[in-house]
Design an enzyme around this catalytic site. Structure first.
Site, PDB file in Angstrom:
ATOM      1  N   HIS A  34      -2.463  -3.490  -6.359  1.00 48.69           N
ATOM      2  CA  HIS A  34      -2.905  -3.167  -4.993  1.00 48.69           C
ATOM      3  C   HIS A  34      -4.366  -3.571  -4.789  1.00 48.69           C
ATOM      4  CE1 HIS A  34      -3.902  -0.031  -1.750  1.00 48.69           C
ATOM      5  NE2 HIS A  34      -3.209  -0.987  -1.189  1.00 48.69           N
ATOM      6  N   ASN A  58      -6.417   5.582  -1.321  1.00 47.69           N
ATOM      7  CA  ASN A  58      -5.942   6.048  -0.017  1.00 47.69           C
ATOM      8  C   ASN A  58      -5.674   7.543  -0.002  1.00 47.69           C
ATOM      9  OD1 ASN A  58      -6.243   3.584   1.192  1.00 47.69           O
ATOM     10  ND2 ASN A  58      -4.141   2.935   0.847  1.00 47.69           N
ATOM     11  N   SER A  81       0.824  -1.213   0.000  1.00 46.05           N
ATOM     12  CA  SER A  81       0.000   0.000   0.000  1.00 46.05           C
ATOM     13  C   SER A  81       0.853   1.256   0.000  1.00 46.05           C
ATOM     14  CB  SER A  81      -0.877   0.045   1.249  1.00 46.05           C
ATOM     15  OG  SER A  81      -1.691  -1.075   1.331  1.00 46.05           O
ATOM     16  N   GLU A 122      -5.863  -1.487  -7.790  1.00 43.84           N
ATOM     17  CA  GLU A 122      -5.102  -0.383  -8.386  1.00 43.84           C
ATOM     18  C   GLU A 122      -3.822  -0.959  -8.998  1.00 43.84           C
ATOM     19  OE1 GLU A 122      -6.250   3.412  -5.545  1.00 43.84           O
ATOM     20  OE2 GLU A 122      -4.722   2.031  -4.847  1.00 43.84           O
TER      21      GLU A 122
HETATM   22  N1  LIG Z   1      -3.979  -5.179   5.593  1.00 44.10           N
HETATM   23  C1  LIG Z   1      -4.488  -4.389   4.662  1.00 44.10           C
HETATM   24  O1  LIG Z   1      -5.595  -3.816   4.836  1.00 44.10           O
HETATM   25  C2  LIG Z   1      -3.772  -4.163   3.354  1.00 44.10           C
HETATM   26  C3  LIG Z   1      -4.503  -3.663   2.245  1.00 44.10           C
HETATM   27  C4  LIG Z   1      -3.860  -3.536   1.009  1.00 44.10           C
HETATM   28  C5  LIG Z   1      -2.508  -3.856   0.901  1.00 44.10           C
HETATM   29  N2  LIG Z   1      -1.806  -4.308   1.997  1.00 44.10           N
HETATM   30  C6  LIG Z   1      -0.398  -4.688   1.817  1.00 44.10           C
HETATM   31  O2  LIG Z   1      -0.317  -6.112   1.789  1.00 44.10           O
HETATM   32  C7  LIG Z   1       0.936  -6.520   2.336  1.00 44.10           C
HETATM   33  C8  LIG Z   1       0.672  -7.540   3.433  1.00 44.10           C
HETATM   34  O3  LIG Z   1      -0.153  -6.963   4.420  1.00 44.10           O
HETATM   35  P1  LIG Z   1      -0.982  -7.861   5.427  1.00 44.10           P
HETATM   36  O4  LIG Z   1      -1.893  -6.939   6.164  1.00 44.10           O
HETATM   37  O5  LIG Z   1      -1.541  -9.043   4.719  1.00 44.10           O
HETATM   38  O6  LIG Z   1       0.191  -8.345   6.419  1.00 44.10           O
HETATM   39  P2  LIG Z   1       0.174  -9.519   7.500  1.00 44.10           P
HETATM   40  O7  LIG Z   1       1.058  -9.055   8.594  1.00 44.10           O
HETATM   41  O8  LIG Z   1      -1.214  -9.957   7.813  1.00 44.10           O
HETATM   42  O9  LIG Z   1       0.885 -10.745   6.720  1.00 44.10           O
HETATM   43  C9  LIG Z   1       2.210 -10.683   6.289  1.00 44.10           C
HETATM   44  C10 LIG Z   1       2.716 -12.110   6.074  1.00 44.10           C
HETATM   45  O10 LIG Z   1       4.006 -12.026   5.455  1.00 44.10           O
HETATM   46  C11 LIG Z   1       4.765 -13.101   5.949  1.00 44.10           C
HETATM   47  N3  LIG Z   1       6.177 -12.848   5.692  1.00 44.10           N
HETATM   48  C12 LIG Z   1       7.042 -12.061   6.359  1.00 44.10           C
HETATM   49  N4  LIG Z   1       8.251 -12.100   5.789  1.00 44.10           N
HETATM   50  C13 LIG Z   1       8.151 -12.920   4.714  1.00 44.10           C
HETATM   51  C14 LIG Z   1       9.061 -13.357   3.724  1.00 44.10           C
HETATM   52  N5  LIG Z   1      10.336 -12.962   3.710  1.00 44.10           N
HETATM   53  N6  LIG Z   1       8.614 -14.192   2.776  1.00 44.10           N
HETATM   54  C15 LIG Z   1       7.327 -14.621   2.783  1.00 44.10           C
HETATM   55  N7  LIG Z   1       6.416 -14.234   3.699  1.00 44.10           N
HETATM   56  C16 LIG Z   1       6.828 -13.400   4.650  1.00 44.10           C
HETATM   57  C17 LIG Z   1       4.393 -13.191   7.420  1.00 44.10           C
HETATM   58  O11 LIG Z   1       4.726 -14.464   7.966  1.00 44.10           O
HETATM   59  C18 LIG Z   1       2.881 -12.931   7.362  1.00 44.10           C
HETATM   60  O12 LIG Z   1       2.163 -14.152   7.262  1.00 44.10           O
HETATM   61  C19 LIG Z   1       1.652  -5.264   2.788  1.00 44.10           C
HETATM   62  O13 LIG Z   1       2.574  -4.897   1.785  1.00 44.10           O
HETATM   63  C20 LIG Z   1       0.542  -4.218   2.896  1.00 44.10           C
HETATM   64  O14 LIG Z   1       0.985  -2.909   2.596  1.00 44.10           O
HETATM   65  C21 LIG Z   1      -2.425  -4.495   3.220  1.00 44.10           C
END
Ligand SMILES: NC(=O)c1ccc[n+]([C@@H]2O[C@H](COP(=O)([O-])OP(=O)(O)OC[C@H]3O[C@@H](n4cnc5c(N)ncnc54)[C@H](O)[C@@H]3O)[C@@H](O)[C@H]2O)c1
Length: 286
Positions: free
Chosen positions: A141, A192, A120, A153
């Site tokens: 995204h 956003n 994001s 996006e």
């Molecule tokens: N949560 C939201 O609302 C949202 C919305 C849109 C985009 N995003 C983006 O999505 C991405 C993930 O967010 P999330 O909320 O799902 O995070 P999260 O913390 O729920 O999950 C992240 C996962 O990544 C894993 N991880 C960490 N290091 C790793 C590696 N080296 N290789 C493989 N896996 C690894 C962790 O074990 C975990 O399961 C981020 O880049 C965030 O900006 C999040």
């Protein structure tokens, strides 16, 4: 470009639902995470999601079973990357981690494979060089919850090729999403940014005591037709997350307007993070 196998990296909130969307869309899907327990939790979560949809008559049992059968999981990045035509990285929001993932992908994914990030706040140009295939890198995204939200996006960086944009747009459509194209990298992309502007104005109105937060939220719902008011939404997202996004945006733009709002900073300092901590702008019964 013929995309058949999609690798999703990170089995957290976003990755698991993006993976299920891909499997439902008919793609052979691999969900990869460094944590085996995150993968197990994702599987349990997706199976129970599918059971719920089937029970409600919104998904046919055979269709759900076929999607779950198309979805495999792995803790091995390199072996999974070797099979992928498209990678959607949804690992933890840390630039150093994402860079090392993209470097591994550059070495191990087939030469034709496209590498997208679901980040994001991190623009794909920060990862393009590490991958060694900048023209095949972009942001893809998704929104939370990714199995429900239609918008994706697609953000191009200066080096992203038209072929890459066409291919990821076609995949997003095949998942039943409505992809939108962001022509250049800009913090917050479209959604956003618009949401941030709305929240900033709401925070300014409340700070100046022009109206109560309840009345500002009511106005957003009853005059603008928003499903919830800006303070209700910020409490839902988490005020620490709102603060983190503002800090990341400010670090990138240096514009005073993008700095975390003092009202948010105050709440975070007090440990009032919204719904998840039981209190934010509103109080929540546990
Ligand atoms: N949560 C939201 O609302 C949202 C919305 C849109 C985009 N995003 C983006 O999505 C991405 C993930 O967010 P999330 O909320 O799902 O995070 P999260 O913390 O729920 O999950 C992240 C996962 O990544 C894993 N991880 C960490 N290091 C790793 C590696 N080296 N290789 C493989 N896996 C690894 C962790 O074990 C975990 O399961 C981020 O880049 C965030 O900006 C999040």
């Amino acid at each position: 470009m013929d995309i058949r196998t999609i690798l999703i990296i990170g089995a957290g909130t976003m990755g698991r639902q993006i993976a299920m969307s891909c499997a439902l869309g008919g793609y052979t899907t691999i969900l990869q995470d460094i944590s085996g327990s995150a993968l197990d939790a994702a599987r349990t979560d997706l199976e129970s999601w599918a059971d719920g949809r089937v029970a409600k008559g919104k998904l046919q049992a055979e269709f759900a079973d076929a999607a779950l059968a198309r979805l495999s999981q792995s803790t091995e990045l390199d072996a999974s990357a070797a099979q992928a035509d498209l990678v959607i990285e949804a690992a933890v929001e840390r630039l150093d981690i994402k860079r090392s993932i993209f470097a591994e992908l550059g070495k191990n994914a087939p030469a034709h494979a496209i590498l997208a990030t679901n980040s994001s706040t991190l623009a794909s140009s920060h990862l393009a060089e590490a991958s060694g295939r900048a023209s095949q890198v972009c942001n893809m995204h998704f929104f939370n919850p990714a199995l429900v939200m239609k918008c994706v996006e697609i953000v191009r960086n200066e080096q992203t090729s038209d072929e890459t944009i066409q291919a990821v747009t076609a995949v997003a459509r095949a998942l039943g999403k409505e992809p939108v194209l962001v022509n250049r990298e800009i913090p917050g992309f479209i959604a956003n940014r618009m949401m941030g502007a709305m929240q900033r104005e709401a925070l300014n109105l409340a700070s100046a005591e022009v109206a109560s937060i309840t009345d500002i939220d009511t106005t957003a719902r009853t005059a603008l037709g928003h499903p919830m008011g800006p303070f209700e939404l910020m409490d839902l997202v988490g005020l620490d997350v709102i603060d983190f996004i503002a800090q990341a945006t400010y670090a990138e733009t240096g514009q005073a307007l993008d700095q975390p709002h003092p009202l948010i900073t105050q709440k975070v300092t007090e440990g009032k993070l919204g719904r998840k901590s039981g209190e934010g702008f509103y109080e929540y019964r546990r």
